[in-house]
Scaffold this active site. Sequence first.
Site, PDB file in Angstrom:
ATOM      1  CD  GLU A 158      49.616 107.531 113.577  1.00  0.00           C
ATOM      2  OE1 GLU A 158      48.810 108.444 113.836  1.00  0.00           O
ATOM      3  OE2 GLU A 158      49.323 106.548 112.852  1.00  0.00           O
ATOM      4  CB  CYS A 200      42.608 105.749 112.391  1.00  0.00           C
ATOM      5  SG  CYS A 200      42.051 105.153 110.776  1.00  0.00           S
ATOM      6  CG  HIS A 252      46.695 107.523 110.706  1.00  0.00           C
ATOM      7  ND1 HIS A 252      46.945 106.466 111.557  1.00  0.00           N
ATOM      8  CD2 HIS A 252      45.680 107.127 109.906  1.00  0.00           C
ATOM      9  CE1 HIS A 252      46.117 105.480 111.295  1.00  0.00           C
ATOM     10  NE2 HIS A 252      45.336 105.844 110.284  1.00  0.00           N
TER      11      HIS A 252
END
Length: 239
Positions: free
Chosen positions: A211, A107, A209
């Site tokens: 994660e 990001c 993202h």
Amino acid sequence: MFHSSHVGLTSYSPCGDPKGAFSLPADYIDAVADVGLEPSLLVGGDPRASLETIDGLLLSGGGDIDPGQYGGEKHETNYMVDPRRDSYEIELTRCALASGLPILAICRGMQILNVATGGTLVAHVPERFGSALEHRAPPREPVVHRVQVPADSRLSLTLATTDLAVMSWHHQAVDRLGTGLRVAATAADGVIEAVEFVQPRSVIAVQWHPELKGADDGRQRRLFAAFAECVQEQRRGRS
Ligand code: MN
């Protein structure tokens, strides 16, 4: 003797924290630990010294980069701008690139990589690309959308697909590419969603993202696994 591979993760700016504290969502730590890497937080200081103890660098998400860093103009939607974090991370990135340290840029991290290599950013995605495809839900929440990955990109090999769902959570994007970078994924509206170098292969950069759970999680883990492979290689080269 076994040596663990250490990853330094950049942290959120204390500017955006009510207590003025450095922080980072645990999802980043969990994702890194899950592929066998030893995480530690980078909060500033001398970028060169920061890199001495790590085998890989994870550039995390967060607030907007000061437009002054890339010759852009302030925008009314800019938030959590922290010139100190920007300067630290840009220098950190340049030093990491110069020494061939593996990088996973997520990001804002991908935007830092682009600015550090001389690129620019789109100030506010809806103004340039419209709002038919949402890249973040109001007021500032993640949203799922698909991205297309060119079949001849290294990223498509890593992900083993040319099309996947991602957790999107941004309002800015890469505009002019930094030196040596090429597009490695786009959204249906044309927004650049990933970049990569032809060389080195140890830099992975995504606008989304990976994660965060909730969109093609198995594929997202491949990004961390590929990063871990590069970091462990770097570690073996050091010892
Ligand atoms: Mn997006």
